[in-house]
Every structure is written in C-alpha cells, then in structure tokens.
Design an enzyme around this catalytic site. Structure first.
Site, PDB file in Angstrom:
ATOM      1  N   HIS A 178       0.852  -1.061  -0.045  1.00  0.00           N
ATOM      2  CA  HIS A 178      -0.087  -0.114   0.123  1.00  0.00           C
ATOM      3  C   HIS A 178       0.982   1.045   0.193  1.00  0.00           C
ATOM      4  O   HIS A 178       1.482   1.524   0.920  1.00  0.00           O
ATOM      5  CB  HIS A 178      -0.964  -0.094   1.256  1.00  0.00           C
ATOM      6  N   ALA A 179       0.567   2.027  -0.971  1.00  0.00           N
ATOM      7  CA  ALA A 179       1.562   3.232  -1.501  1.00  0.00           C
ATOM      8  C   ALA A 179       1.826   4.082  -0.209  1.00  0.00           C
ATOM      9  O   ALA A 179       3.017   4.538   0.190  1.00  0.00           O
ATOM     10  CB  ALA A 179       1.259   3.933  -2.499  1.00  0.00           C
ATOM     11  N   ARG A 180       0.794   4.555   0.386  1.00  0.00           N
ATOM     12  CA  ARG A 180       0.799   5.464   1.255  1.00  0.00           C
ATOM     13  C   ARG A 180       1.449   5.171   2.863  1.00  0.00           C
ATOM     14  O   ARG A 180       1.746   6.046   3.789  1.00  0.00           O
ATOM     15  CB  ARG A 180      -0.492   6.132   1.877  1.00  0.00           C
ATOM     16  N   GLU A 181       1.637   3.708   3.110  1.00  0.00           N
ATOM     17  CA  GLU A 181       2.320   3.306   4.175  1.00  0.00           C
ATOM     18  C   GLU A 181       3.669   3.500   4.158  1.00  0.00           C
ATOM     19  O   GLU A 181       4.656   2.492   4.360  1.00  0.00           O
ATOM     20  CB  GLU A 181       1.557   1.907   4.299  1.00  0.00           C
ATOM     21  N   ARG A 236      -3.522   4.622  -2.185  1.00  0.00           N
ATOM     22  CA  ARG A 236      -3.033   3.438  -1.450  1.00  0.00           C
ATOM     23  C   ARG A 236      -2.857   2.269  -2.440  1.00  0.00           C
ATOM     24  O   ARG A 236      -2.058   1.453  -2.469  1.00  0.00           O
ATOM     25  CB  ARG A 236      -4.498   2.994  -0.816  1.00  0.00           C
ATOM     26  N   ASN A 253      -3.655  -5.753  -2.334  1.00  0.00           N
ATOM     27  CA  ASN A 253      -3.756  -6.736  -1.185  1.00  0.00           C
ATOM     28  C   ASN A 253      -5.072  -7.342  -1.291  1.00  0.00           C
ATOM     29  O   ASN A 253      -5.763  -7.905  -0.383  1.00  0.00           O
ATOM     30  CB  ASN A 253      -3.353  -6.283   0.206  1.00  0.00           C
ATOM     31  N   ARG A 254      -5.888  -7.204  -2.559  1.00  0.00           N
ATOM     32  CA  ARG A 254      -7.095  -7.791  -2.670  1.00  0.00           C
ATOM     33  C   ARG A 254      -6.996  -8.684  -3.924  1.00  0.00           C
ATOM     34  O   ARG A 254      -8.032  -9.119  -4.530  1.00  0.00           O
ATOM     35  CB  ARG A 254      -8.324  -6.925  -2.752  1.00  0.00           C
ATOM     36  N   HIS A 306       2.747  -3.751   6.681  1.00  0.00           N
ATOM     37  CA  HIS A 306       1.814  -2.468   6.475  1.00  0.00           C
ATOM     38  C   HIS A 306       1.958  -1.721   7.700  1.00  0.00           C
ATOM     39  O   HIS A 306       2.504  -1.790   8.633  1.00  0.00           O
ATOM     40  CB  HIS A 306       0.460  -3.131   6.235  1.00  0.00           C
ATOM     41  N   SER A 307       0.963  -0.646   7.574  1.00  0.00           N
ATOM     42  CA  SER A 307       0.768   0.183   8.727  1.00  0.00           C
ATOM     43  C   SER A 307      -0.673   1.002   8.398  1.00  0.00           C
ATOM     44  O   SER A 307      -1.178   1.000   7.334  1.00  0.00           O
ATOM     45  CB  SER A 307       1.695   1.371   8.822  1.00  0.00           C
ATOM     46  N   TYR A 308      -1.473   1.890   9.284  1.00  0.00           N
ATOM     47  CA  TYR A 308      -0.959   1.654  10.651  1.00  0.00           C
ATOM     48  C   TYR A 308      -2.069   0.834  11.525  1.00  0.00           C
ATOM     49  O   TYR A 308      -3.306   0.475  11.041  1.00  0.00           O
ATOM     50  CB  TYR A 308      -0.915   3.278  11.211  1.00  0.00           C
ATOM     51  N   TYR A 358     -10.847  -7.104   9.919  1.00  0.00           N
ATOM     52  CA  TYR A 358     -12.262  -7.282   8.899  1.00  0.00           C
ATOM     53  C   TYR A 358     -12.141  -8.526   8.002  1.00  0.00           C
ATOM     54  O   TYR A 358     -10.788  -8.917   7.781  1.00  0.00           O
ATOM     55  CB  TYR A 358     -12.661  -6.254   8.239  1.00  0.00           C
ATOM     56  N   GLU A 380       0.808  -4.801  10.996  1.00  0.00           N
ATOM     57  CA  GLU A 380       0.414  -3.250  10.846  1.00  0.00           C
ATOM     58  C   GLU A 380       1.419  -2.415  11.817  1.00  0.00           C
ATOM     59  O   GLU A 380       1.211  -2.766  13.126  1.00  0.00           O
ATOM     60  CB  GLU A 380      -0.999  -3.120  11.296  1.00  0.00           C
TER      61      GLU A 380
HETATM   62  O1  0X9 Z   1      -6.730  -4.243   4.466  1.00  0.00           O
HETATM   63  C1  0X9 Z   1      -5.533  -4.473   4.275  1.00  0.00           C
HETATM   64  O2  0X9 Z   1      -5.204  -4.882   3.176  1.00  0.00           O
HETATM   65  C2  0X9 Z   1      -4.772  -4.767   5.634  1.00  0.00           C
HETATM   66  N1  0X9 Z   1      -4.868  -3.544   6.349  1.00  0.00           N
HETATM   67  S1  0X9 Z   1      -4.305  -1.928   5.811  1.00  0.00           S
HETATM   68  O3  0X9 Z   1      -4.854  -1.040   6.737  1.00  0.00           O
HETATM   69  N2  0X9 Z   1      -2.813  -1.720   5.825  1.00  0.00           N
HETATM   70  O4  0X9 Z   1      -4.569  -1.813   4.671  1.00  0.00           O
HETATM   71  C3  0X9 Z   1      -4.779  -6.033   6.306  1.00  0.00           C
HETATM   72  C4  0X9 Z   1      -4.331  -7.080   5.569  1.00  0.00           C
HETATM   73  C5  0X9 Z   1      -4.566  -8.338   6.400  1.00  0.00           C
HETATM   74  N3  0X9 Z   1      -4.630  -9.515   5.574  1.00  0.00           N
HETATM   75  C6  0X9 Z   1      -5.291  -9.607   4.790  1.00  0.00           C
HETATM   76  N4  0X9 Z   1      -6.431  -8.949   4.316  1.00  0.00           N
HETATM   77  N5  0X9 Z   1      -5.024 -10.826   3.836  1.00  0.00           N
HETATM   78 ZN    ZN Z   2      -1.885  -1.842   3.935  1.00  0.00          ZN
END
Ligand code: 0X9
Ligand code: ZN
Length: 428
Positions: A178-181, A236, A253-254, A306-308, A358, A380
C-alpha cells in the site's frame, strides 16, 4: 480591540470554522445508524480520504473513523458533522506540515548518512540504495528482478545470504504493498541494514541468518509509492489504468487468489479495495506470486509489512474459518506482542485477520499460506492513529526496532519448529 480580535480568533478556531486551517485529519465517532450513514455519505461525496477504516462500508456505530479532509472541504464537512451532532475532533490540524517533515531530506546535514535509515526516501533514492547495497556487499546481497510494475518500473527483491550452508531454507518480507504506508519500505531498508550490521554481533539475527536466506522486496508497489511523493500522499492502490472508468489502481492486497473478490473487497474500479479484473491481474501481485510459487519449497515464513494500527495478523483474513495451525500462529504472535510490550511498552493486537480487523479476501498472506507457507503474517506497524500514515521520521527507529523484535521472535520460532523440531536453533 486587540482582545476582541483575539477572542474572535479563539472562538472561530474552537468552533472549527477557522478559514486558515490546512488539510486535516478528523477523528469521528458516529453513535447511531443514522450518523453512520451520514459519515459514509461524507466520506464518499466529498473530496476526502478514509484512513481508517479503509472503505466506507466498514464504518459502524461506536467505532472511530479517521478521515483526511483537504482544507477546501473542511468547512462543509465539519459544518455537516456539527449540524447532525456527530462527535468529532481534529486529530491532525495541519497535515501539510507533517508531510513536509516526512519529505524533508536535508543532505547538507552532516549527520545525514548516519540517519539514512531514520528518514523516508523517494523511490529514486531507494533504487539507488539497492544498487549501492548490492555493490558494497557482493558476496551477501543479490538483487533479483522478479518482474515489473504496471508503469514498467522494475521490482527488485534482495536476497540476503550471510551463510552458505547447503539446502538453506528462506523467509520472505515485502514492504509497501500500500503506497501511503511509508513506514513499510522504511522497515525493509532497516531490516537489510540491521541484518548486515549485526550478523555475528546480535545472537538472534545471527541464528536466523545462519539458518535462513532472506528475500526482501523493499517496495512492492513502486508506481503508487512514487505517486504518493509527487501527487497524492494519501494514495493506496497501484496505478494501473481501468478500462471501464476514469479511476486508477487496484488494491494489490485484494488481488491475490484467496477467496478473491468476495465480501471485504470491491469489484468497483473506483473503490480503495478494488480487487482487479481477475486474481493476479496486476503485474506486481503476479510477480510476487510467481516468485513464491517457484520458491515454495524453501520459503517457510512469509511476512508482509503494512501500517497503521499496531497489529500482528495471520491467516485467515479471507474467511472466518481458522487456519489449520491456528494455535501455533497465535502462540507466535502472542510471544512477539509480549516482547514488544516488555521492551518498548507498546501494545500490539494480534490474531487471525478476519476476526481481528475485518474480512479482507485476496490478500498476499492468505494466498501464501494456501500455497503451503504455513507461517504467514501481516504486520501493521505504528502507530494507532496519532499520526497514522504521517508518522514523523523521528519515530522510525522505534517503529522499526519493535517490528524487528517481532520478526526475530517469529523467525526463530519458525526455525525451531521446522528445522530443529526438538531443540533450539544452533547459533554460529
Ligand atoms: O486491509 C488490508 O489490506 C490490511 N490493512 S491496511 O490498513 N494496511 O490496508 C490488512 C491485511 C490483512 N490481511 C489480509 N487482508 N489478507
Ligand atoms: Zn496496508
């Protein structure tokens, strides 16, 4: 007269209508469903960026929202929140100043080389650093070109081989999906520097590097990272072009093949959690997946930074089901969090992603886990929202040191469980 003017300024500032405010981050806590709906509308209909949660559908009652609000929309947004009596306060009053602190890179500073790892760096600087670190350490650090980004920038993973034992196992760390982290790439650089500096000095890192090679991908999303330095600090996703809309970017990350694009991801190209056209549609995620597929017999530990929000997460995030070795993963994360608390007095939450934050399908950690890398984590890093993505450079060393403790704790456990099932890892 002077006192009157002062009183007016104080009052207007206090009411939040001061016209001289810069870009802000608001902390908003809706308490009823009606307020939730209003905050959702504000975050989608005004030019704002959600910091936390990442997308409007996760906004819920009694849960604090961190919303970045540019100066020009701040009056309208705060007016609406006042009108509906929605609890809110200014978390960061002037983000422009913080961004300036993060981007200032005073190379005339005589201490600049010693503080290199305590500053954030442009993408160009990071490419230059990759060149230097490989040239200066030819026998221990190799750069491997694993693919290229959607804007055709190279993706280099560094391979650290501090010990030439045959049939060594390995671990993988990627930063900056994620770019902003920004603390994430800073951590990858920190990790490499620490490994090279403390091998044969610190017992834990020596033991880890004696038993494992380490692959480090410092910036998994170079196009997005570049964009956060040049155009939009809050970006992001990656920067791929969508065919059907004017929106850019896929949430990398999706984009992995783990319950891809089910609940917790979005098929809408304009969403912050857009899953892409199909699993691994993005060259960045495809490159990482290809590399891990071809190294799955040696890689035992996968880690994504990642953060945060200070969390140590492990699979699954794409389903509420428990991973088969859930209790092992939980025990490792707990030990890591306890060490952070003992040494740095800082609290990290830990647990399976779906239950701790989540449902978020298509993540790299779940995908790596399903590939067979049974020790798979997402960290994170700092902080918990005091500065969020705008963590000042002065906090980098603490954030990285505490993350190092967690990485070392888990890596040693992985080695113990997989390579020396009945004893602790041999040290040099
Ligand atoms: O949502 C995400 O991708 C991550 N949080 S963030 O705030 N850095 O964007 C959490 C990733 C946890 N792992 C997976 N979703 N597989
Ligand atoms: Zn992230």
């Amino acid at each position: 007269m002077k006192t009157l003017v002062l009183l007016f300024i104080v009052l207007t500032v206090d009411k939040g209508y001061c016209t001289e405010t810069g870009d802000q981050v608001l902390s908003i806590t809706p308490t009823t469903q009606e307020q939730v709906d209003i905050v959702r509308n504000v975050s989608t209909q005004y030019e704002t960026t959600l910091w936390q949660p990442v997308s409007h559908q996760y906004i819920k009652e009694e849960t604090t929202v961190h919303l970045f609000v540019p100066a020009n929309t701040s009056g309208a947004v705060r007016g609406l929140l006042h009108k509906h009596a929605i609890n809110h306060e200014v978390l960061l009053a002037n983000t422009n100043e913080l961004i300036e602190m993060q981007t200032k890179n005073d190379s005339s500073d005589p201490r600049s080389s010693s503080t290199f790892y305590e500053r954030y760096h442009t993408l160009e600087d990071i490419y230059y650093w990759i060149d230097r670190i490989t040239q200066d350490n030819p026998s221990t650090v190799k750069a491997i070109l694993i693919g290229s980004s959607s804007e055709k920038r190279p993706l280099y993973a560094l391979k650290l081989t501090l010990n030439n034992r045959p049939n060594k196992k390995a671990m993988w760390i990627d930063c900056g999906i994620h770019a902003r982290e920004w603390i994430a790439p800073a951590f990858c650089l920190w990790f490499v520097h620490y490994s090279l500096s403390y091998y044969n000095i610190n017992q834990d890192i020596t033991s880890i590097l004696d038993n494992m090679d380490v692959y480090v991908l410092p910036v998994m999303n170079p196009d997005g990272y570049k964009y956060t330095w040049t155009t939009n600090r809050m970006w992001r996703k990656n920067r791929s072009v969508s065919r059907s809309t004017n929106c850019f970017g896929v949430d990398l990350n999706r984009n992995f093949d783990a319950n891809w694009c089910t609940e917790g991801a979005s098929p809408e190209p304009c969403s912050e959690i857009y899953c892409g056209a199909f699993p691994e549609s993005e060259p960045e995620s495809e490159a990482v997946a290809n590399f891990l597929r071809s190294h799955k017999n040696s890689v035992q530990f996968y880690l994504s930074i990642h953060s945060y929000s200070q969390m140590l997460l492990f699979p699954y995030s794409c389903t509420l089901e428990e991973a088969e070795n859930h209790s092992d993963l939980l025990e490792m994360a707990q030990e890591a969090a306890q060490k952070i608390q003992r040494y740095y007095r800082n609290i990290y939450k830990y647990g399976a992603g779906a239950k701790t934050i989540y449902l978020a399908p298509g993540g790299s950690d779940d995908w790596a886990y399903n590939l067979g890398i049974k020790y798979s984590f997402t960290f994170e890093l700092q902080d918990r929202g005091s500065y969020g993505f705008l963590l000042p450079p002065s906090q980098i060393s603490r954030a990285c040191n505490e993350a190092m403790i967690a990485v070392k704790t888990i890596a040693l456990k992985v080695i113990e469980k997989t390579q020396y099932p009945t004893s602790s890892p041999r040290t040099a």
